[in-house]
Design an enzyme around this catalytic site. Structure first.
Site, short mmCIF file in Angstrom:
data_model
loop_
_atom_site.label_atom_id
_atom_site.label_comp_id
_atom_site.label_asym_id
_atom_site.label_seq_id
_atom_site.Cartn_x
_atom_site.Cartn_y
_atom_site.Cartn_z
N ASP A 80 37.27 35.55 35.02
CA ASP A 80 36.86 36.27 36.53
C ASP A 80 37.00 35.09 37.40
O ASP A 80 36.57 33.79 37.22
CB ASP A 80 35.81 36.91 36.53
CG ASP A 80 35.45 37.98 37.64
OD1 ASP A 80 36.40 38.71 37.94
OD2 ASP A 80 34.81 37.57 38.61
N HIS A 188 42.04 25.97 38.95
CA HIS A 188 40.89 26.39 38.48
C HIS A 188 41.13 27.12 36.99
O HIS A 188 40.27 26.66 36.11
CB HIS A 188 40.27 27.31 39.44
CG HIS A 188 41.01 28.42 39.71
ND1 HIS A 188 42.54 28.36 40.29
CD2 HIS A 188 40.66 29.71 39.89
CE1 HIS A 188 42.89 29.59 40.42
NE2 HIS A 188 42.02 30.38 40.32
P1 ITT Z 1 41.79 41.11 36.27
O1 ITT Z 1 40.23 41.22 36.71
O2 ITT Z 1 42.49 42.31 35.71
O3 ITT Z 1 41.74 39.89 35.22
P2 ITT Z 1 42.42 40.40 38.79
O4 ITT Z 1 43.53 40.19 39.80
O5 ITT Z 1 41.25 41.36 39.59
O6 ITT Z 1 42.64 40.65 37.47
P3 ITT Z 1 40.01 38.46 39.50
O7 ITT Z 1 39.24 39.43 39.68
O8 ITT Z 1 40.00 37.26 38.46
O9 ITT Z 1 41.52 38.76 38.80
O10 ITT Z 1 40.60 37.76 40.65
C1 ITT Z 1 40.13 38.18 41.79
C2 ITT Z 1 41.46 37.76 43.00
O11 ITT Z 1 41.44 36.43 43.42
C3 ITT Z 1 42.74 38.10 42.32
O12 ITT Z 1 43.26 39.45 42.58
C4 ITT Z 1 43.53 37.30 43.51
O13 ITT Z 1 43.75 37.97 44.82
C5 ITT Z 1 42.65 36.16 43.62
N1 ITT Z 1 42.95 34.90 42.55
C6 ITT Z 1 42.35 34.70 41.76
N2 ITT Z 1 43.01 33.57 40.95
C7 ITT Z 1 44.00 33.14 41.95
C8 ITT Z 1 44.83 32.29 41.64
O14 ITT Z 1 45.18 31.48 40.90
N3 ITT Z 1 45.81 32.38 42.62
C9 ITT Z 1 45.74 33.18 43.90
N4 ITT Z 1 44.99 34.00 43.95
C10 ITT Z 1 44.17 34.09 42.88
#
Ligand code: ITT
Length: 205
Positions: A80, A188
Site C-alpha cells: 500500500d 519508495h
Molecule cells: P492496488 O491497491 O491494487 O495495489 P492501487 O493503485 O490502488 O493498487 P495504492 O493504493 O498502493 O495502489 O496506491 C495509491 C495511489 O497512489 C495509486 O493509485 C497512485 O495513484 C498513487 N501512487 C502510488 N505509488 C505511486 C507511484 O510509484 N507513482 C505514482 N503514483 C503512485
C-alpha cells in the site's frame, strides 16, 4: 485463478516464486524488475478485497495481506502506498488512489497554486504473509521530493498516478520522465521491496 483455497499438498511453489496481489500493472512491473535483482520471480494476483479505511499504510497492507492469504492459502506480497504533501498536512496520504481518481494531478496542483513549499514524500508499505498464525512481515520505503508546478507526461516512458508531478530530491527529472530502471533507483516501492527481498533470501521460509 479460482477463488477457492489451493491445496498446498498438490501445489508446491518454488521457494523463489512469489505472488504480488495488486490491480495496478505499473506497480507490478516495477516490483518484478526489483525482485529479479534478487533472483525472485513474481506473479500478479488480481484479487478483490475490501481495503480497510485507515490513516496507516502498514495497517491497510497487513489487513489486505491476511484477508488474501485466508482466501487463497498462498504466500502473498501486498503493497500500500501513499503521497504525503507537507504543505497540505500530509494530504492525500493513504487516500492517494481516491484523490487521484477524483481530482487527479491537475486538481492537486490547483490545491497548491499559491503554495511555495512543494515538499512531498511517497511512502510504501510492503507486507509478506505466509500464515494466519504468525504476524505478517512488514517493510517500508520512502522517497522525498517535490510537487512540480505543472504535470509532465511523456508517452514513451513508464509512469502512472502522481509520477507526472513528482520529482525525487536531487533529480532534474520527474518520475514520469524516467525509465522503470531509473525510477526503481529512487522509488519508495523499490526501497521497501529491496528490504523485503534481502530478508526473504536470508530467512528460512
Ligand atoms: P492496488 O491497491 O491494487 O495495489 P492501487 O493503485 O490502488 O493498487 P495504492 O493504493 O498502493 O495502489 O496506491 C495509491 C495511489 O497512489 C495509486 O493509485 C497512485 O495513484 C498513487 N501512487 C502510488 N505509488 C505511486 C507511484 O510509484 N507513482 C505514482 N503514483 C503512485
Amino acid at each position: 485463478m479460482k477463488k477457492e483455497k489451493l491445496n498446498q499438498n498438490s501445489f508446491k511453489l518454488d521457494r523463489k516464486f512469489l505472488f504480488f496481489a495488486t490491480h495496478n500493472i505499473h506497480k507490478f512491473n516495477e516490483a518484478q524488475i526489483v525482485l529479479s535483482e534478487f533472483n525472485l520471480s513474481v506473479g500478479m494476483l488480481r484479487v478483490k478485497n475490501a481495503e480497510i479505511q485507515s490513516d496507516n499504510l502498514k495497517e491497510i497492507a497487513q489487513s489486505s495481506a491476511l484477508e488474501i492469504f485466508k482466501q487463497y492459502g498462498l504466500p502473498i506480497l501486498v503493497e500500500d502506498s501513499g503521497l504525503f504533501v507537507e504543505a497540505l498536512n500530509g494530504f492525500p496520504g493513504p487516500y492517494a488512489a481516491y484523490v487521484y481518481k477524483t481530482i487527479g494531478n491537475r486538481g492537486l496542483i490547483s490545491l497548491m497554486e499559491k503554495i511555495g513549499n512543494r515538499k512531498a514524500v511517497f511512502k510504501s508499505a510492503i507486507v509478506y504473509c505466509k500464515s494466519d498464525k504468525i504476524n505478517p512481515k512488514f517493510f517500508e520505503g520512502e522517497v522525498t521530493g517535490t510537487i512540480a508546478l505543472k504535470e509532465v507526461r511523456k508517452q514513451s516512458v513508464h509512469g502512472f498516478g502522481f509520477d507526472p508531478i513528482f520529482r525525487p530530491k536531487g533529480n532534474s527529472k520527474l518520475f514520469s520522465e524516467m525509465t522503470i530502471a531509473e525510477k526503481n533507483f529512487y522509488s519508495h516501492r523499490a526501497i521497501a521491496l529491496r528490504k523485503f527481498a534481502r530478508w526473504f533470501n536470508q530467512s528460512k521460509k
